[in-house]
Scaffold this motif. Structure first.
Motif, PDB file in Angstrom:
ATOM      1  N   GLU A  57       0.810  -1.166   0.017  1.00  0.00           N
ATOM      2  CA  GLU A  57       0.009   0.246   0.097  1.00  0.00           C
ATOM      3  C   GLU A  57       0.751   1.247  -0.091  1.00  0.00           C
ATOM      4  O   GLU A  57       0.425   2.025  -0.630  1.00  0.00           O
ATOM      5  CB  GLU A  57      -0.985  -0.067   1.095  1.00  0.00           C
ATOM      6  CG  GLU A  57      -2.213   0.458   0.921  1.00  0.00           C
ATOM      7  CD  GLU A  57      -3.119   0.389   2.360  1.00  0.00           C
ATOM      8  OE1 GLU A  57      -3.757   1.252   2.686  1.00  0.00           O
ATOM      9  OE2 GLU A  57      -3.017  -0.799   2.910  1.00  0.00           O
ATOM     10  N   TRP A  58       1.968   1.302   0.893  1.00  0.00           N
ATOM     11  CA  TRP A  58       2.720   2.473   1.139  1.00  0.00           C
ATOM     12  C   TRP A  58       4.090   2.578   0.432  1.00  0.00           C
ATOM     13  O   TRP A  58       4.699   3.479   0.419  1.00  0.00           O
ATOM     14  CB  TRP A  58       2.769   2.752   2.468  1.00  0.00           C
ATOM     15  CG  TRP A  58       1.538   3.060   3.093  1.00  0.00           C
ATOM     16  CD1 TRP A  58       0.754   4.169   2.949  1.00  0.00           C
ATOM     17  CD2 TRP A  58       0.855   2.234   3.874  1.00  0.00           C
ATOM     18  NE1 TRP A  58      -0.536   3.874   3.574  1.00  0.00           N
ATOM     19  CE2 TRP A  58      -0.523   2.868   4.432  1.00  0.00           C
ATOM     20  CE3 TRP A  58       1.154   0.917   4.780  1.00  0.00           C
ATOM     21  CZ2 TRP A  58      -1.144   2.120   5.275  1.00  0.00           C
ATOM     22  CZ3 TRP A  58       0.500   0.351   5.647  1.00  0.00           C
ATOM     23  CH2 TRP A  58      -0.922   1.171   5.965  1.00  0.00           C
TER      24      TRP A  58
ATOM     25  N   HIS B   5       8.418   2.477   3.922  1.00  0.00           N
ATOM     26  CA  HIS B   5       7.972   3.292   4.950  1.00  0.00           C
ATOM     27  C   HIS B   5       8.618   3.280   6.316  1.00  0.00           C
ATOM     28  O   HIS B   5       9.331   2.256   6.765  1.00  0.00           O
ATOM     29  CB  HIS B   5       6.529   2.960   5.468  1.00  0.00           C
ATOM     30  CG  HIS B   5       6.345   1.548   5.768  1.00  0.00           C
ATOM     31  ND1 HIS B   5       6.229   0.338   4.753  1.00  0.00           N
ATOM     32  CD2 HIS B   5       6.282   1.161   7.067  1.00  0.00           C
ATOM     33  CE1 HIS B   5       6.194  -0.457   5.748  1.00  0.00           C
ATOM     34  NE2 HIS B   5       6.088  -0.358   6.839  1.00  0.00           N
TER      35      HIS B   5
ATOM     36  N   LYS C  86       3.421  14.899   9.181  1.00  0.00           N
ATOM     37  CA  LYS C  86       3.268  15.744   7.989  1.00  0.00           C
ATOM     38  C   LYS C  86       4.539  16.323   7.305  1.00  0.00           C
ATOM     39  O   LYS C  86       4.979  16.246   6.259  1.00  0.00           O
ATOM     40  CB  LYS C  86       2.145  16.899   7.971  1.00  0.00           C
ATOM     41  CG  LYS C  86       1.334  17.183   6.659  1.00  0.00           C
ATOM     42  CD  LYS C  86       0.522  18.201   6.844  1.00  0.00           C
ATOM     43  CE  LYS C  86      -0.191  18.702   5.888  1.00  0.00           C
ATOM     44  NZ  LYS C  86      -1.435  19.625   5.850  1.00  0.00           N
TER      45      LYS C  86
ATOM     46  N   CYS D 122       6.856  13.796   6.078  1.00  0.00           N
ATOM     47  CA  CYS D 122       6.393  13.397   4.879  1.00  0.00           C
ATOM     48  C   CYS D 122       7.259  14.421   3.904  1.00  0.00           C
ATOM     49  O   CYS D 122       7.579  13.752   2.931  1.00  0.00           O
ATOM     50  CB  CYS D 122       4.971  13.626   4.859  1.00  0.00           C
ATOM     51  SG  CYS D 122       3.959  12.201   4.229  1.00  0.00           S
TER      52      CYS D 122
ATOM     53  N   THR E 122       7.844   6.734   2.897  1.00  0.00           N
ATOM     54  CA  THR E 122       6.622   7.364   3.688  1.00  0.00           C
ATOM     55  C   THR E 122       6.745   7.138   4.972  1.00  0.00           C
ATOM     56  O   THR E 122       6.816   6.016   5.445  1.00  0.00           O
ATOM     57  CB  THR E 122       5.270   7.101   2.880  1.00  0.00           C
ATOM     58  OG1 THR E 122       5.713   5.824   2.312  1.00  0.00           O
ATOM     59  CG2 THR E 122       4.714   8.067   2.464  1.00  0.00           C
TER      60      THR E 122
ATOM     61  N   ILE F 267       4.317   6.730   8.209  1.00  0.00           N
ATOM     62  CA  ILE F 267       2.922   6.430   8.465  1.00  0.00           C
ATOM     63  C   ILE F 267       2.660   6.361   9.835  1.00  0.00           C
ATOM     64  O   ILE F 267       3.244   5.663  10.579  1.00  0.00           O
ATOM     65  CB  ILE F 267       2.731   4.909   8.118  1.00  0.00           C
ATOM     66  CG1 ILE F 267       3.172   4.793   6.569  1.00  0.00           C
ATOM     67  CG2 ILE F 267       1.305   4.416   8.155  1.00  0.00           C
ATOM     68  CD1 ILE F 267       3.027   3.334   5.962  1.00  0.00           C
TER      69      ILE F 267
ATOM     70  N   CYS G 144      -6.487  11.830   7.638  1.00  0.00           N
ATOM     71  CA  CYS G 144      -7.059  11.705   6.420  1.00  0.00           C
ATOM     72  C   CYS G 144      -7.129  13.130   5.647  1.00  0.00           C
ATOM     73  O   CYS G 144      -6.624  13.373   4.660  1.00  0.00           O
ATOM     74  CB  CYS G 144      -8.095  11.057   6.261  1.00  0.00           C
ATOM     75  SG  CYS G 144      -7.641   9.223   6.836  1.00  0.00           S
TER      76      CYS G 144
ATOM     77  N   ASN H 186      -0.382  10.086   5.886  1.00  0.00           N
ATOM     78  CA  ASN H 186      -0.652   8.626   5.592  1.00  0.00           C
ATOM     79  C   ASN H 186      -0.839   7.970   7.103  1.00  0.00           C
ATOM     80  O   ASN H 186      -0.009   8.165   7.994  1.00  0.00           O
ATOM     81  CB  ASN H 186       0.416   7.976   5.020  1.00  0.00           C
ATOM     82  CG  ASN H 186       0.734   8.290   3.796  1.00  0.00           C
ATOM     83  OD1 ASN H 186      -0.093   8.150   2.886  1.00  0.00           O
ATOM     84  ND2 ASN H 186       2.020   8.874   3.382  1.00  0.00           N
TER      85      ASN H 186
ATOM     86  N   CYS I 276      -2.471   4.510   9.421  1.00  0.00           N
ATOM     87  CA  CYS I 276      -3.185   3.301   9.254  1.00  0.00           C
ATOM     88  C   CYS I 276      -3.513   2.718  10.800  1.00  0.00           C
ATOM     89  O   CYS I 276      -2.766   3.243  11.741  1.00  0.00           O
ATOM     90  CB  CYS I 276      -2.264   2.151   8.509  1.00  0.00           C
ATOM     91  SG  CYS I 276      -0.842   1.488   9.812  1.00  0.00           S
TER      92      CYS I 276
END
Lengths: 245, 1072
Positions: free
Chosen positions: B74-75, B78, B168, B171, B180, B182, B195, B200, B202
């Motif tokens: 998905e990422w 990370h 952020k 990132c 990335t 997460i 979001c 990112n 989870c």
């Protein structure tokens, strides 16, 4: 409850400084009109105001010395200097201790011999308290004495240093200072020749570590010297501007 | 850049003040990515390199985050940035070594420290491990990631936002690297906002999917919601809500509530108690009985309680095994476990009047509380608030101040109203037998099961697992996550499996874990502090400061060591020389451990953490690496070894004329066993220097001992046994009592002398921070039960002073029973307080006294290889005698010293218990499959049983006089309060303290998974003599057992001796 972590493994202290960093310093000379010399000095959140009167005739004749000036230091802590209001009596030993330290320091630095039969008064007022009282008092008094035009051998610059977790740290703030196991060393030097005007320590420190800690404190003093110098220059420039107008 | 942080804080006095602190923001904080190209990060990396902060395999400690981290579909590649709750709930997962490249934000660390110091410390340990590549990003001091709290924001929201801002920023910062960061969080609100911000994010589950090759991680997930787990539990009404912290504080201040640490009775998990100081300054015990009143508190939790009305105080004996105060709700799972003979709690549904009333009361008070909350009235401090508004008058809870010493109305009981601090740890458990083998399972869906802890004081724990089939019959570790009030049992999660139950290695690991003994091998870090020469280290006069005069060369003195056979860590050696003036020079030489273990090195820290060497039956868990313990420090014969010597001049009457302490180097001439030394003394033909020296020592030791006894030192006793192990399998083949020889006493005497002399010396030099050991005087009521039992025998113990006690113990001899005196000493030992380490600055000099040894001051100096206290004392002593010794705050800081003392005391206690458990484990292995008949003595009388000590094996077990279902079946023996005995209903037979009984010992031989008792590995005892109907074993059965025993005898030659002894004893007893 575990003790507070005074220095994190990442090397940052509680307020975000590194071990060898001073707090922010800002100062100004000639803040009071009635005094012969005055200064306002901030080191972090510790703030002091100093007024210098003299040399002038001693209030009490018996105090007058034939060959040199007497220095009188009065130190006061404003009741509002901490968040819990607390009034101190005049005879408070803590106040007397600090004033006598300041007095002794400046007796060596002021050229008292050129002011016989006179008295120099230094009034120090602590407005806000956040650690490092003695160092700020000495630095502020230096600035005020310079402002008063009293002859001195040199500036007297003071700085504290401590020792936490095998690391010497500079300029303790209140949190660091109030932790009992942190030794608290105050050094005052005359920067031009490096002579030590005051050396005072609370709590215990092994003698083998003393040298490192002192070295760091002296480094801090030198930095403070530059700051004071700048303040004096600013004040002198002000004066020059006034005179030329 | 400077910000002022301001917050409101309560001072110790209770005033509320505003504190303002400076908060500097910096722009030199690096991101931790090892290949980051930004200027700041490069500088930080370079600086760290200059300071040598890199590991052997090229990880820069200032930027440990790998350039090629784990990749997820998905990422992509990370880094994980967990939030605070992720750590708190899932720390066990994060501790798995597969999870690396994690960024820990300083916001999270600060929050963690506030929430749970334990989790914080565990996270710190992971961060320290450079292989894990975890990195702390000090976002709170970073100019671009620091945020101010907005007026409408709660501190929690502010921290959540700070975390999002930091992620952020990372990132954006890492945009060039295609990695990335997460955010891992389970907070719905946070996820939504993240979001929106384009961060990112989870969930924990989502992130575990990345590690799909490790399905056990799912089992390790901490429970967050309970809805799905709290499967139907009919009749469970839930626990009362805790009071709010404000109410608790107010209650404590007003004296309505008391605070203390919950201790659960070892034989009954529904009987808890706290020792606490009452308003009148006296310490008393308050009982907390039953699940409802304990209100979700677990052993060791610090709780706040309220005293219950006098009508619910307990009148029965304080040591009762079984208590009628069971919850009114029948416990389904427990009831079905009828095979369980040792789980002591009666499962009667206990419909006694008493408990029903109590349950009603507690429900009512919950209702009251709910109402009060609505109306805004606090329950605290207002006496009327507990008053029932309806017709039925309920007694009010009692103010602690009204509780007196008079216990005629029973012992005070209490109810937990709040928790100050949880003391949850990981527990070793096994699956509840009711959940085993429930047919073949087809799906792999997780199921909810309950597990039983090895520590019987811990309630059942519910976990969810996908590996049910694997776990049955195994021991494993679970952690407790939460205990919501709707759930009868706490909720936890699986941490790791330990192995099959009954397996020796597994059981040993279990007992180490349960006693909190650190037993991992020493890390590379620690080993790197060992001397570089390793085994080849030899004494060097220059390096070891003999040439400079700081260490004395005593190699020409005839020193020898005396130790038990097979001892490899020799701490001490001795010598004695007669001086020309008729006096003796006596030296005790102790291994100079501190020459190798310098303060604040990794090895020192590890040793301080371990605090003691733990001796188990089959292995030893060292405090110091083997190289030091058994080689370089060990004072072996015929090699030069560094020592710390304590040298006295004693006159022939063993009075101290002079004492000096030196660092020294010695050359031991012989290392003897106790037996060998004894033989030398006894053999008149031996006249060599060593033997003469031992004889002088022996002569002086006897005088010292005599003087000590006159001063009131106690000779106490504990049943100690030694196992003879089979060489290959380490299975026990024989048990023997440890024997004592005169030479044992010799060594002990001089060790005591050294300890006392050193204690005086260090106290003189460090009056505030000397590490000493004291033994408080036991309060007289500790002896009550014992005195009571002794009365019929015409014996009276004088407990006024240790001297009086020692003398009355000496007098207490029964001509009919030679073992009686020993037994009495064992029981007296149990009435004693624990000796403990303390820092001299924390007690008054009057409290320094060591009661048992009858000395004014005492410390531990003589075993630095196996006790850390001695290491600290060595440092203190060195600083006292050598002006040039370098030391830091570790010797002078009272607070630190005190903290270390607490660790030492804890570890010391745990090590003793671990040793005992190990003996118990081996006893059980030894008795496995055997049935042995033995005589024993009653050492404790309980309400529904009595414990029996069997001298020949040194073990103790309980005989139950009432079965679990004692409501159906009246007990075979009734407890009688006046005489503190158990009497049969027909008054024919009684059981009291010191009675001699005949019992049969056996360990259940059934498959281990079959029932709880064998999972808890308990020895079971059955009474043979005296014959009591419905309790003792019948003669027919006895005959069968004896026949079986003699059959075993024929089969197994090895055990011949023991069985013989066993079969011989009964006759002897009957003759007595």
């Amino acid at each position: 409850m575990s003790r507070q972590e005074l220095i994190s493994p990442e090397g940052l202290r509680v307020d975000g400084r590194r071990a060898n960093e001073l707090r922010r310093i800002s100062c100004r000379a000639s803040v009071l009109n009635s005094a012969d010399g005055s200064a306002y000095y901030e080191q972090g959140n510790t703030k002091v105001l100093v007024a210098v009167y003299g040399p002038r005739e001693p209030r009490n004749r018996s105090l007058a010395q034939q060959d040199h000036a007497t220095i009188n230091v009065e130190f006061n802590i404003a009741p509002f200097s901490t968040s819990e209001r607390r009034k101190r009596s005049k005879g408070d030993k803590r106040l007397l201790e600090i004033s006598s330290f300041v007095k002794q320091t400046f007796e060596g630095a002021i050229q008292t011999a050129i002011y016989p039969r006179s008295q120099i008064d230094i009034y120090i007022h602590l407005l806000q308290h956040d650690g490092g009282t003695l160092e700020t008092c000495i630095n502020a008094a230096t600035l005020a004495l310079v402002d008063a035009g009293i002859s001195m051998m040199d500036y007297v610059c003071a700085c504290t240093a401590g020792f936490i977790d095998e690391t010497p740290i500079l300029d303790l703030n209140f949190v660091e200072e109030s932790s009992i196991e942190v030794p608290n060393l105050t050094v005052a030097i005359m920067p031009r020749n490096g002579n030590i005007a005051l050396l005072q320590m609370e709590s215990k420190l092994h003698s083998s570590k003393l040298e490192d800690v002192m070295e760091l404190a002296v480094e801090g003093c030198k930095h403070i010297h530059r700051k004071l110098d700048q303040a004096v220059l600013v004040a002198a420039k002000d004066l020059a501007d006034k005179l030329s107008n | 850049m400077l910000r002022n942080k301001s917050f409101v804080k309560r001072t110790r006095k209770g005033n509320i003040v505003r504190t303002v602190k400076e908060h500097y923001l910096r722009d030199d904080i690096a991101c931790g990515y090892e290949k980051c190209t930004s200027k700041v990060c490069e500088n930080a990396r370079k600086e760290a390199e200059d300071q040598g902060k890199t590991t052997a395999n090229g990880i820069n400690l200032a930027a440990p985050l790998s350039a090629s981290p784990r990749t997820a579909v998905e990422w992509g590649p990370h880094y994980l940035v967990p939030d605070t709750n992720a750590f708190v709930n899932q720390i066990d997962i994060f501790e798995r070594p597969i999870i690396n490249n994690v960024i820990v934000l300083s916001t999270v660390l600060d929050e963690l420290r506030g929430l749970s110091m334990a989790v914080y410390n565990r996270v710190r340990v992971i961060i320290k491990d450079s292989e894990r590549r975890w990195f702390v990003f000090s976002n709170e001091h970073h100019r671009e990631t620091f945020i101010d709290r907005q007026t409408s924001e709660s501190p929690n929201d502010r921290n959540d936002r700070a975390i999002r801002v930091a992620v952020k920023w990372l990132c954006k910062h890492l945009v060039g690297s295609s990695i990335t960061p997460i955010l891992v969080t389970n907070d719905e609100n946070n996820i939504r906002k993240a979001c929106e911000d384009g961060v990112n994010v989870c969930r924990m589950e989502g992130f575990l999917k990345i590690y799909s090759e490790h399905p056990e991680l799912f089992d390790m997930m901490g429970s967050v919601s309970i809805n799905d787990r709290n499967s139907a539990d009919p009749g469970w009404s839930g626990y009362p809500e805790y009071l709010t912290p404000v109410q608790i504080q107010a209650g404590l201040n007003s004296g309505m509530f008391l605070q203390g640490t919950l201790q659960i009775a070892p034989y009954n998990y529904l009987e808890g108690s706290i020792y606490t100081e009452f308003p009148d300054g006296k310490e008393r015990r308050v009982l907390i009985l039953g699940r409802k009143d304990m209100n979700r508190a677990i052993q060791g939790d610090k709780v706040v309680i309220q005293i219950l009305p006098k009508s619910s105080w307990r009148v029965a004996p304080s040591t009762a095994l079984v208590d009628e105060d069971e919850d009114i709700v029948p416990d389904v799972s427990e009831k079905s476990g009828t095979t369980d003979t040792t789980s002591i709690v009666p499962d009667t549904g206990a419909n006694s009047e008493e408990s029903r009333k109590r349950a009603r009361l507690s429900q009512k008070s919950t209702a009251n509380k709910a109402q009060e909350k609505k109306s805004g009235v606090t329950i605290v401090g207002s006496d009327s608030s507990e008053q029932d508004e309806k017709s039925q008058p309920e007694p009010e809870p009692i103010k602690p101040a009204d509780v007196g010493d008079d216990l005629s109305e029973g012992e005070p009981t209490g109810r937990v109203v709040g928790i100050v601090r949880r003391n949850w740890r990981s527990y070793c458990v096994f699956l509840d037998p009711n959940f085993m083998h429930k047919g073949v399972r087809t799906s792999n869906a997780p199921v909810s099961v309950s597990v039983l802890a090895m520590d019987r004081r811990i309630p059942k724990i519910k976990i969810r697992t996908r590996q049910l089939d694997i776990l049955s019959g195994q021991r494993f570790v679970v952690a407790v996550d939460s205990w919501p009030k709707e759930s009868r049992y706490p909720l936890g999660h699986f941490v790791r499996a330990l192995g099959d139950a009954g397996d020796k290695a597994t059981e040993t690991e279990v007992l180490l874990l349960e006693h909190d003994v650190p037993f991992q091998p020493f890390t590379q870090n620690v080993r790197s502090d060992l001397p570089a020469e390793g085994e080849k280290w030899i004494f060097n006069p220059v390096r070891d400061q003999v040439s400079s005069g700081r260490r004395r060369d005593l190699r020409d003195i005839n020193v020898c060591s005396i130790d038990p056979p097979g001892c490899t860590d020799i701490d001490d050696a001795l010598h004695a020389v007669e001086l020309p003036n008729g006096n003796f020079q006596v030296g005790v030489h102790i291994a100079d451990v501190t020459n190798f273990v310098k303060p604040n090195t990794a090895m020192d820290k590890e040793a301080a953490y371990r605090s003691t060497t733990v001796y188990l039956v089959d292995r030893r868990i060292d405090m110091l690496p083997e190289l030091l313990g058994t080689n370089l420090c060990s004072l072996r014969a015929n090699v030069d070894r560094l020592a710390f010597s304590c040298i006295w001049e004693l006159d022939p009457e063993a009075n101290i004329v002079d004492v000096t302490f030196h660092k020294s180097v010695i050359h031991s001439k012989a290392s003897l066993t106790y037996e060998a030394a004894q033989n030398r003394i006894d053999d008149p033909s031996m006249t060599d220097a060593i033997t003469n020296s031992i004889r002088s020592l022996n002569m002086l030791a006897k005088k010292l001992r005599k003087r000590r006894m006159e001063a009131g030192a106690l000779t106490l006793s504990s049943p100690e046994v030694r196992f003879r192990l089979e060489n290959d399998s380490q299975d026990p083949v024989d048990v023997e009592m440890k024997a004592l020889k005169e030479t044992n006493a010799l060594v002990e005497e001089f060790m005591l002398l050294a300890n006392i002399s050193v204690a005086g010396k260090i106290y003189q030099h460090f009056p505030d921070s000397a590490l000493l050991r004291r033994h408080p005087e036991p309060p007289a009521q500790n002896f009550d039960n014992l005195q009571h039992a002794l009365k019929p025998l015409g014996i009276q113990l004088e407990t006024g002073s240790s001297l009086a006690l020692a003398q009355s113990l000496d007098r207490a001899v029964l001509p009919s029973d030679p073992y009686f005196n020993n037994l009495l000493r064992i029981l007296t030992t149990r009435c004693m307080m624990q000796a403990q380490y303390f820092c001299s600055g924390t007690c008054t000099p009057e409290e320094f006294r060591h009661y048992g040894l009858a000395t004014q001051i005492y410390t531990h100096f003589t075993s630095p290889i196996r006790r850390y206290a001695d290491v600290m004392v060595h440092r203190l002593l060195h600083a006292s005698i050598d002006r040039d010794a370098v030391y830091g705050s570790e010797l002078t800081d009272k607070t630190k010293m005190n903290e270390q003392c607490e660790i030492l005391n804890h570890r010391h206690r745990m090590a003793q218990q671990a040793g005992r458990s190990s003996v118990e484990l081996y006893t059980n292995l030894f008795f496995k499959g055997k049935t042995v008949e033995e005589f024993g003595y009653v050492t404790q009388v309980l309400q529904n049983g009595f414990s029996v000590l069997i001298p020949s094996y040194g073990i103790e077990g309980i005989v139950y006089t009432a079965s679990k279902d004692n409501t159906k079946d009246p007990a075979a023996l009734e407890y009688e309060k006046e005489s503190h005995t158990l009497t049969s209903p027909d008054k024919k037979s009684t059981i009291g303290l010191f009675n001699r009984v005949q019992v049969i010992l056996k360990v259940d031989d059934k498959p281990v998974s079959a029932n709880v008792s064998s999972m808890r590995r308990k020895l079971s005892l059955q009474l043979v003599e005296p014959q009591i109907p419905r309790l003792s074993i019948s003669f027919d059965e006895l005959k069968a057992l004896r026949a079986a025993a003699s059959a075993t005898k024929q089969n197994e030659q090895d055990e011949e001796k023991i069985v013989e002894a066993v079969t011989k004893h009964p006759e002897q007893i009957r003759n007595v």
